[in-house]
Design an enzyme around this catalytic site. Structure first.
Site, PDB file in Angstrom:
ATOM      1  N   HIS A 123       0.967  -1.316   0.035  1.00 35.30           N
ATOM      2  CA  HIS A 123       0.069  -0.122  -0.040  1.00 35.30           C
ATOM      3  C   HIS A 123       0.836   1.130  -0.016  1.00 35.30           C
ATOM      4  O   HIS A 123       1.905   1.263   0.746  1.00 35.30           O
ATOM      5  CB  HIS A 123      -0.764  -0.027   1.156  1.00 35.30           C
ATOM      6  CG  HIS A 123      -1.756   1.122   1.379  1.00 35.30           C
ATOM      7  ND1 HIS A 123      -1.563   2.308   1.850  1.00 35.30           N
ATOM      8  CD2 HIS A 123      -3.299   0.984   1.249  1.00 35.30           C
ATOM      9  CE1 HIS A 123      -2.816   3.079   1.782  1.00 35.30           C
ATOM     10  NE2 HIS A 123      -3.698   2.249   1.421  1.00 35.30           N
ATOM     11  N   ASP A 200       3.260  -4.077   8.241  1.00 36.58           N
ATOM     12  CA  ASP A 200       2.244  -3.451   8.011  1.00 36.58           C
ATOM     13  C   ASP A 200       1.039  -4.309   8.064  1.00 36.58           C
ATOM     14  O   ASP A 200       0.730  -5.011   7.305  1.00 36.58           O
ATOM     15  CB  ASP A 200       2.134  -2.735   6.555  1.00 36.58           C
ATOM     16  CG  ASP A 200       0.677  -2.037   6.389  1.00 36.58           C
ATOM     17  OD1 ASP A 200      -0.106  -2.005   7.118  1.00 36.58           O
ATOM     18  OD2 ASP A 200       0.896  -1.564   5.180  1.00 36.58           O
ATOM     19  N   GLN A 203      -4.309  -4.360   7.449  1.00 37.77           N
ATOM     20  CA  GLN A 203      -5.394  -5.402   7.248  1.00 37.77           C
ATOM     21  C   GLN A 203      -5.562  -6.563   7.839  1.00 37.77           C
ATOM     22  O   GLN A 203      -6.554  -7.248   8.300  1.00 37.77           O
ATOM     23  CB  GLN A 203      -5.365  -5.716   5.657  1.00 37.77           C
ATOM     24  CG  GLN A 203      -5.545  -4.786   4.731  1.00 37.77           C
ATOM     25  CD  GLN A 203      -6.780  -4.052   4.516  1.00 37.77           C
ATOM     26  OE1 GLN A 203      -7.677  -4.809   5.046  1.00 37.77           O
ATOM     27  NE2 GLN A 203      -7.029  -3.126   3.746  1.00 37.77           N
ATOM     28  N   CYS A 365      -4.978   2.693  -3.491  1.00 37.03           N
ATOM     29  CA  CYS A 365      -3.828   3.219  -2.915  1.00 37.03           C
ATOM     30  C   CYS A 365      -2.701   1.995  -3.379  1.00 37.03           C
ATOM     31  O   CYS A 365      -1.678   1.874  -2.282  1.00 37.03           O
ATOM     32  CB  CYS A 365      -3.666   3.289  -1.446  1.00 37.03           C
ATOM     33  SG  CYS A 365      -5.119   4.571  -1.108  1.00 37.03           S
TER      34      CYS A 365
END
Ligand code: C6P
Length: 408
Positions: A123, A200, A203, A365
């Site tokens: 992303h 990250d 999600q 994104c």
């Protein structure tokens, strides 16, 4: 397992119609999830009964607000199994968490000639902060490629992780492919090359059980709004030794120990990284969201999404002209991105919207991911613990209608 209809009753918004007679079919939870009434009421209660600033007042209200704000931190720490709650920093969202690491850790640890390893499926939140850092410091960014099926090309990893690599930052779950990446393998590989591992988990934390101690990651970020919590609050988890050595990201109130006209010294963790009046209501809401998810059980949430995504992939693959992006259901979370031959994803989203069906269309994104696939955009349906089979059926019917309108 939980009962989906009982869960749905917790989410007031799911009862609404988008127009008279058109019920909402919300298939955009990867962009932002809906909120159960428990979260909404806890935030409402805070504003009605004990709104006040935290860490500042000696009065009843400020103490109650501080207690709730710090209590939420403890619950979040437990949720991801952080060793101690002061390693859990409140930020605005996952994006701010990565920026904090890139600015604070990055500016002290990255120099000319150093390498930053990312993946091609990131992303923008996990690309742009590192690009800014690399440009400023004269460092080089390398990218771990993804395979045609949306999984990472692990065979390429050893050559990309060198003694020059200082940080490997990667997604735990792609927001386009839905791919769940092999976290422990990636983290261990980073460490054996002497690099730190940044995850990250924007999600992932919403959809899968996450244990930061078991993962042994150095930093991990996520956003409250994707996991039944409010917008405006996210989390940066960090390894204590790294957080303690890092300079502050933002300066101001609350992050200091002492200020004179000559200079300042910094507060302890976690407040060293929390300058100014924080998002108090949002932190409290996030604490309740975490309780809500814990009550359902993250294994059960994942199991339900596996069931839905499996059903969705099969149903979508039967629609002529659909190209599904990403790996089989067993390797992904509740995300199904696709293209439909001859119809732009924006047109798909618009026609589905007429039927009350909310999906996302565009590059999500993740422009480099779409560039590699040589498509300008995709349509994406995403699911959560409240998604039903009937909603997936409506999506498929909506696609059939879209095809009739476009005569494809
Ligand atoms: N993805 C989507 O529709 P923020 O915006 O900071 O809460 O989250 C950023 C982010 C970082 N990493 C991944 C893997 C993400 O999916 C997101 C947010 C949303 O896919 C909004 S663009």
């Amino acid at each position: 397992m939980f009962d989906v209809m009982t869960v749905r009753a917790d989410f007031p918004i799911l009862e609404r119609e988008t127009r008279p007679g058109v019920p909402l079919v919300y298939l955009d939870s990867a962009a932002s999830s809906q909120k159960p009434y428990q979260v909404i009421e806890a935030m409402d209660d805070y504003y009605r009964r004990y709104h006040s600033n935290v860490h500042r007042g000696i009065h009843e209200l400020s103490e109650a607000a501080t207690f709730a704000y710090e209590g939420a931190r403890v619950r979040v720490a437990r949720f991801i199994n952080a060793p101690e709650s002061d390693q859990v920093i409140y930020v605005r969202n996952a994006t701010e968490g990565i920026n904090l690491v890139a600015y604070s850790w990055g500016r002290s640890n990255i120099g000319a000639g150093d390498e930053i390893l990312l993946t091609e499926m990131e992303h923008h939140a996990n690309l742009v902060p590192w690009q800014i850092l690399a440009e400023e410091k004269g460092a080089t960014i390398r990218y771990l490629p993804f395979n045609e099926n949306g999984t990472l090309d692990l065979a390429a990893l050893p050559a990309l992780l060198t003694e020059r690599t200082k940080v490997f930052s990667f997604t735990a779950m792609s927001n386009v492919f839905g791919t769940v990446t092999p976290l422990r393998t990636l983290i261990d590989a980073a460490h054996s090359a002497g690099a730190i591992a940044v995850v990250d988990a924007a999600q992932c934390v919403a959809h899968l059980p996450v244990d930061v101690q078991e993962l042994n990651c150095d930093f991990l970020v996520f956003s409250g709004h994707k996991m039944c919590g409010p917008t405006g609050i996210g989390i940066l988890y960090g390894r204590r030794s790294l957080l303690e050595a890092m300079p502050p990201f933002l300066g101001g109130g609350d992050m200091i120990r002492r200020v004179t006209l000559e200079g300042s010294s910094w507060n302890d963790l976690p407040w060293k990284f929390e300058a100014g009046t924080p998002s108090i209501a949002d932190a409290i809401g996030l604490g309740v969201a975490v309780d809500y998810l814990t009550g359902l059980g993250m294994e059960a949430v994942h199991e339900h999404e596996q069931f839905i995504v499996n059903y969705a992939l099969e149903a979508l693959s039967e629609v002529e002209g659909v190209r599904l992006l990403g790996p089989p259901a067993t390797q992904r979370g509740g995300v199904a991105a696709f293209t439909l031959s001859g119809i732009h994803p924006h047109d798909i989203a618009q026609i589905l919207d007429e039927e009350g069906i909310a999906i996302r269309a565009g590059h999500h994104c993740a422009m480099p991911l779409h560039q590699k696939l040589q498509i300008p955009a995709s349509a994406r349906a995403s699911f959560y613990m409240y998604t039903t089979i009937e909603e997936v059926d409506k999506l498929v019917e909506g696609l059939a209608r879209t095809k009739r309108i476009f005569r494809t």
